[in-house]
Scaffold this motif. Structure first.
Motif, PDB file in Angstrom:
ATOM      1  N   ASP A  81      68.348  17.357  34.189  1.00 39.46           N
ATOM      2  CA  ASP A  81      67.733  18.622  33.782  1.00 39.46           C
ATOM      3  C   ASP A  81      68.778  19.725  33.650  1.00 39.46           C
ATOM      4  OD1 ASP A  81      65.242  17.432  33.746  1.00 39.46           O
ATOM      5  OD2 ASP A  81      64.712  18.079  35.780  1.00 39.46           O
ATOM      6  N   ALA A  82      69.747  19.765  34.558  1.00 39.84           N
ATOM      7  CA  ALA A  82      70.796  20.775  34.483  1.00 39.84           C
ATOM      8  C   ALA A  82      71.645  20.586  33.230  1.00 39.84           C
ATOM      9  CB  ALA A  82      71.665  20.713  35.736  1.00 39.84           C
ATOM     10  N   TYR A  83      71.959  19.319  32.915  1.00 45.13           N
ATOM     11  CA  TYR A  83      72.737  19.027  31.695  1.00 45.13           C
ATOM     12  C   TYR A  83      71.961  19.460  30.449  1.00 45.13           C
ATOM     13  CZ  TYR A  83      74.413  16.341  27.721  1.00 45.13           C
ATOM     14  OH  TYR A  83      74.837  15.972  26.463  1.00 45.13           O
ATOM     15  N   LEU A  84      70.695  19.077  30.357  1.00 40.72           N
ATOM     16  CA  LEU A  84      69.906  19.398  29.176  1.00 40.72           C
ATOM     17  C   LEU A  84      69.729  20.904  29.011  1.00 40.72           C
ATOM     18  CD1 LEU A  84      67.170  16.603  29.405  1.00 40.72           C
ATOM     19  CD2 LEU A  84      69.164  16.686  27.878  1.00 40.72           C
ATOM     20  N   ALA A  85      69.663  21.630  30.131  1.00 40.69           N
ATOM     21  CA  ALA A  85      69.543  23.085  30.055  1.00 40.69           C
ATOM     22  C   ALA A  85      70.831  23.732  29.559  1.00 40.69           C
ATOM     23  CB  ALA A  85      69.168  23.646  31.426  1.00 40.69           C
ATOM     24  N   ALA A  86      71.946  23.025  29.710  1.00 39.35           N
ATOM     25  CA  ALA A  86      73.257  23.597  29.365  1.00 39.35           C
ATOM     26  C   ALA A  86      73.718  23.238  27.955  1.00 39.35           C
ATOM     27  CB  ALA A  86      74.302  23.145  30.372  1.00 39.35           C
ATOM     28  N   THR A  87      73.031  22.305  27.281  1.00 34.65           N
ATOM     29  CA  THR A  87      73.481  21.882  25.962  1.00 34.65           C
ATOM     30  C   THR A  87      72.310  21.733  25.018  1.00 34.65           C
ATOM     31  OG1 THR A  87      74.700  20.197  24.727  1.00 34.65           O
ATOM     32  CG2 THR A  87      73.346  19.420  26.549  1.00 34.65           C
ATOM     33  N   ARG A  88      72.563  22.024  23.749  1.00 31.08           N
ATOM     34  CA  ARG A  88      71.563  21.796  22.707  1.00 31.08           C
ATOM     35  C   ARG A  88      71.999  20.667  21.781  1.00 31.08           C
ATOM     36  NH1 ARG A  88      67.756  25.715  22.523  1.00 31.08           N
ATOM     37  NH2 ARG A  88      68.172  27.654  23.663  1.00 31.08           N
ATOM     38  N   VAL A  89      73.053  19.993  22.135  1.00 29.48           N
ATOM     39  CA  VAL A  89      73.596  18.927  21.295  1.00 29.48           C
ATOM     40  C   VAL A  89      72.780  17.648  21.490  1.00 29.48           C
ATOM     41  CG1 VAL A  89      75.640  17.527  20.801  1.00 29.48           C
ATOM     42  CG2 VAL A  89      75.889  19.933  21.402  1.00 29.48           C
ATOM     43  N   LEU A  90      72.457  16.966  20.403  1.00 28.35           N
ATOM     44  CA  LEU A  90      71.789  15.672  20.489  1.00 28.35           C
ATOM     45  C   LEU A  90      72.591  14.753  21.386  1.00 28.35           C
ATOM     46  CD1 LEU A  90      70.184  13.637  17.654  1.00 28.35           C
ATOM     47  CD2 LEU A  90      71.923  12.560  19.068  1.00 28.35           C
ATOM     48  N   THR A  91      71.901  14.077  22.302  1.00 29.57           N
ATOM     49  CA  THR A  91      72.592  13.233  23.272  1.00 29.57           C
ATOM     50  C   THR A  91      71.993  11.833  23.278  1.00 29.57           C
ATOM     51  OG1 THR A  91      73.103  15.137  24.691  1.00 29.57           O
ATOM     52  CG2 THR A  91      73.247  12.957  25.699  1.00 29.57           C
ATOM     53  N   VAL A  92      72.868  10.842  23.317  1.00 31.09           N
ATOM     54  CA  VAL A  92      72.484   9.447  23.493  1.00 31.09           C
ATOM     55  C   VAL A  92      73.092   8.972  24.802  1.00 31.09           C
ATOM     56  CG1 VAL A  92      72.671   7.112  22.566  1.00 31.09           C
ATOM     57  CG2 VAL A  92      72.334   9.047  21.023  1.00 31.09           C
ATOM     58  N   PHE A  93      72.315   8.215  25.579  1.00 30.94           N
ATOM     59  CA  PHE A  93      72.751   7.739  26.889  1.00 30.94           C
ATOM     60  C   PHE A  93      72.987   6.233  26.792  1.00 30.94           C
ATOM     61  CE2 PHE A  93      70.208  11.502  27.324  1.00 30.94           C
ATOM     62  CZ  PHE A  93      70.872  12.274  28.265  1.00 30.94           C
ATOM     63  N   LEU A  94      74.226   5.818  27.013  1.00 30.06           N
ATOM     64  CA  LEU A  94      74.663   4.463  26.687  1.00 30.06           C
ATOM     65  C   LEU A  94      75.069   3.702  27.943  1.00 30.06           C
ATOM     66  CD1 LEU A  94      75.042   2.993  23.936  1.00 30.06           C
ATOM     67  CD2 LEU A  94      77.451   3.632  24.051  1.00 30.06           C
ATOM     68  N   ASP A  95      74.666   2.430  28.013  1.00 30.68           N
ATOM     69  CA  ASP A  95      75.007   1.529  29.120  1.00 30.68           C
ATOM     70  C   ASP A  95      74.564   2.120  30.453  1.00 30.68           C
ATOM     71  OD1 ASP A  95      75.902  -0.662  30.493  1.00 30.68           O
ATOM     72  OD2 ASP A  95      78.039  -0.204  30.280  1.00 30.68           O
ATOM     73  N   ILE A  96      73.284   2.375  30.553  1.00 34.44           N
ATOM     74  CA  ILE A  96      72.711   2.920  31.780  1.00 34.44           C
ATOM     75  C   ILE A  96      71.879   1.848  32.488  1.00 34.44           C
ATOM     76  CG2 ILE A  96      72.692   5.272  30.896  1.00 34.44           C
ATOM     77  CD1 ILE A  96      69.689   4.937  30.351  1.00 34.44           C
ATOM     78  N   GLY A  97      71.712   1.997  33.794  1.00 35.18           N
ATOM     79  CA  GLY A  97      70.916   1.069  34.575  1.00 35.18           C
ATOM     80  C   GLY A  97      69.446   1.457  34.593  1.00 35.18           C
ATOM     81  N   SER A  98      68.654   0.630  35.256  1.00 36.12           N
ATOM     82  CA  SER A  98      67.205   0.829  35.233  1.00 36.12           C
ATOM     83  C   SER A  98      66.780   2.117  35.942  1.00 36.12           C
ATOM     84  CB  SER A  98      66.505  -0.375  35.858  1.00 36.12           C
ATOM     85  OG  SER A  98      66.952  -0.593  37.187  1.00 36.12           O
ATOM     86  N   ALA A  99      67.506   2.528  36.978  1.00 31.43           N
ATOM     87  CA  ALA A  99      67.103   3.736  37.707  1.00 31.43           C
ATOM     88  C   ALA A  99      67.195   4.974  36.816  1.00 31.43           C
ATOM     89  CB  ALA A  99      67.973   3.914  38.950  1.00 31.43           C
ATOM     90  N   PHE A 100      68.279   5.101  36.064  1.00 27.26           N
ATOM     91  CA  PHE A 100      68.414   6.241  35.155  1.00 27.26           C
ATOM     92  C   PHE A 100      67.515   6.058  33.940  1.00 27.26           C
ATOM     93  CE2 PHE A 100      71.451   9.021  32.477  1.00 27.26           C
ATOM     94  CZ  PHE A 100      70.816  10.181  32.874  1.00 27.26           C
ATOM     95  N   ALA A 101      67.318   4.821  33.497  1.00 29.66           N
ATOM     96  CA  ALA A 101      66.399   4.565  32.388  1.00 29.66           C
ATOM     97  C   ALA A 101      64.983   5.008  32.753  1.00 29.66           C
ATOM     98  CB  ALA A 101      66.416   3.083  32.023  1.00 29.66           C
ATOM     99  N   ASP A 102      64.587   4.795  34.007  1.00 29.90           N
ATOM    100  CA  ASP A 102      63.269   5.260  34.457  1.00 29.90           C
ATOM    101  C   ASP A 102      63.138   6.769  34.277  1.00 29.90           C
ATOM    102  OD1 ASP A 102      62.557   2.687  35.224  1.00 29.90           O
ATOM    103  OD2 ASP A 102      62.958   3.025  37.361  1.00 29.90           O
ATOM    104  N   VAL A 103      64.179   7.500  34.664  1.00 34.75           N
ATOM    105  CA  VAL A 103      64.151   8.959  34.567  1.00 34.75           C
ATOM    106  C   VAL A 103      64.050   9.397  33.109  1.00 34.75           C
ATOM    107  CG1 VAL A 103      65.513  11.061  34.961  1.00 34.75           C
ATOM    108  CG2 VAL A 103      65.431   9.276  36.716  1.00 34.75           C
ATOM    109  N   LEU A 104      64.861   8.790  32.241  1.00 37.36           N
ATOM    110  CA  LEU A 104      64.866   9.186  30.833  1.00 37.36           C
ATOM    111  C   LEU A 104      63.564   8.810  30.143  1.00 37.36           C
ATOM    112  CD1 LEU A 104      68.550   8.189  30.187  1.00 37.36           C
ATOM    113  CD2 LEU A 104      67.626  10.476  29.830  1.00 37.36           C
ATOM    114  N   SER A 105      63.026   7.637  30.452  1.00 37.77           N
ATOM    115  CA  SER A 105      61.754   7.234  29.856  1.00 37.77           C
ATOM    116  C   SER A 105      60.638   8.193  30.272  1.00 37.77           C
ATOM    117  CB  SER A 105      61.408   5.801  30.277  1.00 37.77           C
ATOM    118  OG  SER A 105      60.223   5.355  29.654  1.00 37.77           O
TER     119      SER A 105
END
Length: 337
Positions: A81-105
């Motif tokens: 949330d802190a990262y997204l609040a600080a940037t407006r640039v389109l972001t792709v999250f690559l090679d992440i595990g299931s714990a972070f995938a849960d958060v993003l989903s």
């Protein structure tokens, strides 16, 4: 204003405490790689990304985050949330595990399977390679031994600089002239903190090098990632495996927990488990089966399977409007284009 050296030291002092506590994922040490930028939250941790700008692939810019956040799992969501609040640039999250995938989903990001990471429990690994499951490894190791390949550990600074430069030049010439980035940390031709180097020689001649990045938990090294290899064209078959097996024996004797062989990109074995982009899944399958000229995905997976490690699913997450040119932008960030 800080000069370059002072700024680098300040950055180092901010990143390393988090890395030493939470850097146990395969991509953790790669968060420090040249070309990466870090978003740092002084209380929570940081995430690393490669910024991309290209007139066709990323005309408005794009950040390619590599791996999980370097933070406690409980802090993944507030750090995001802190990262997204600080940037407006389109972001792709690559090679992440299931714990972070849960958060993003949960935040509405489509999450696609991206491959598998191969991890080996060193305590349970049979270094004698007994049994038919290790038949390929036995053959490769025995071939190297019969050819007189000898393996030793040593820092880069302890080896002949001209030998190393020649090994690196010859290898890169056969691999498109440059290292990949992002998913594979580019080789740095100087000693790095915590990184270990194993060499193969025959009658004194340098044949190959393997680089192992440390994995940290609560301030101690718990294992290593086999990050990079270099080998001359006429190195005997099995040379790289002889190095890896030798290093595994050393790490096991030291009481380290695991060795990870890293990502097998697009080796999609578990099936999609999150709401995802169907066209991205199709594209990944096509690249895996038909595009070895981009990266030899099938060969990479076949080889790592022979170590009989456990396979942990890896994921990629992007915005719902992710398009083909964004995928090309990702490949650009990884220096595959």
């Amino acid at each position: 204003m800080l000069d370059g050296d002072c700024a680098e030291r300040t950055q180092h002092s901010l990143l390393w405490p988090f890395l030493l506590r939470h850097g146990s994922s395969a991509m953790a040490y790669s968060s420090l790689q040249p070309g990466a930028t870090q978003f740092i939250h002084p209380q929570l941790g940081y995430l690393a990304y490669i910024p991309v700008r290209h007139p066709l692939y990323a005309p408005r810019g794009m950040n390619v985050v590599i791996g999980d956040p370097i933070a406690a799992r409980a802090d993944f969501a507030p750090l995001l949330d802190a990262y997204l609040a600080a940037t407006r640039v389109l972001t792709v999250f690559l090679d992440i595990g299931s714990a972070f995938a849960d958060v993003l989903s949960a935040r509405g990001y489509p999450v696609n399977e991206f491959g598998v990471n191969s991890e080996i429990d060193l305590a349970g690994f049979d270094l004698e390679l007994r049994g038919k499951q290790y038949a390929h490894l036995r053959r490769w190791r025995n071939k190297a031994r019969s050819e007189g390949v000898e393996v030793h550990e040593g820092r880069l600074s302890e080896q002949g600089g001209e030998e190393l430069d020649e090994l690196n030049r010859e290898w890169l010439a056969r691999k498109g002239g440059h290292d990949l980035a992002g998913l594979t940390r580019p080789l740095v031709l100087e000693d790095e903190e915590g990184v270990r180097y194993f060499w193969a020689r025959k009658h004194g001649r340098l044949l190959a090098l393997a680089v192992f990045d440390p994995l940290y938990r609560d301030g101690r090294v718990i294992g290593y990632l086999h990050n990079a290899s270099r080998a001359i064209k006429d190195a005997p078959n099995g040379t790289n495996d002889a190095i890896v097996l030798h290093a595994m024996g050393q790490f096991k004797a030291e009481g380290k927990e695991l060795l990870t062989l890293g990502l097998s990109p697009l080796a999609l074995k578990k099936g999609e488990v999150y709401p995802h982009n169907a066209w991205v899944a199709w594209a990944f399958d096509f690249i895996y089966r038909r595009c070895a000229f981009i990266y030899p995905c099938q060969g990479n997976f076949f080889h790592k399977q022979k170590y009989c490690g456990r396979q942990e699913a890896s994921f990629v997450a992007g915005v719902p409007t992710l398009r083909l040119y964004h995928l090309l932008g990702i490949l650009k960030a990884l220096r595959a284009l």
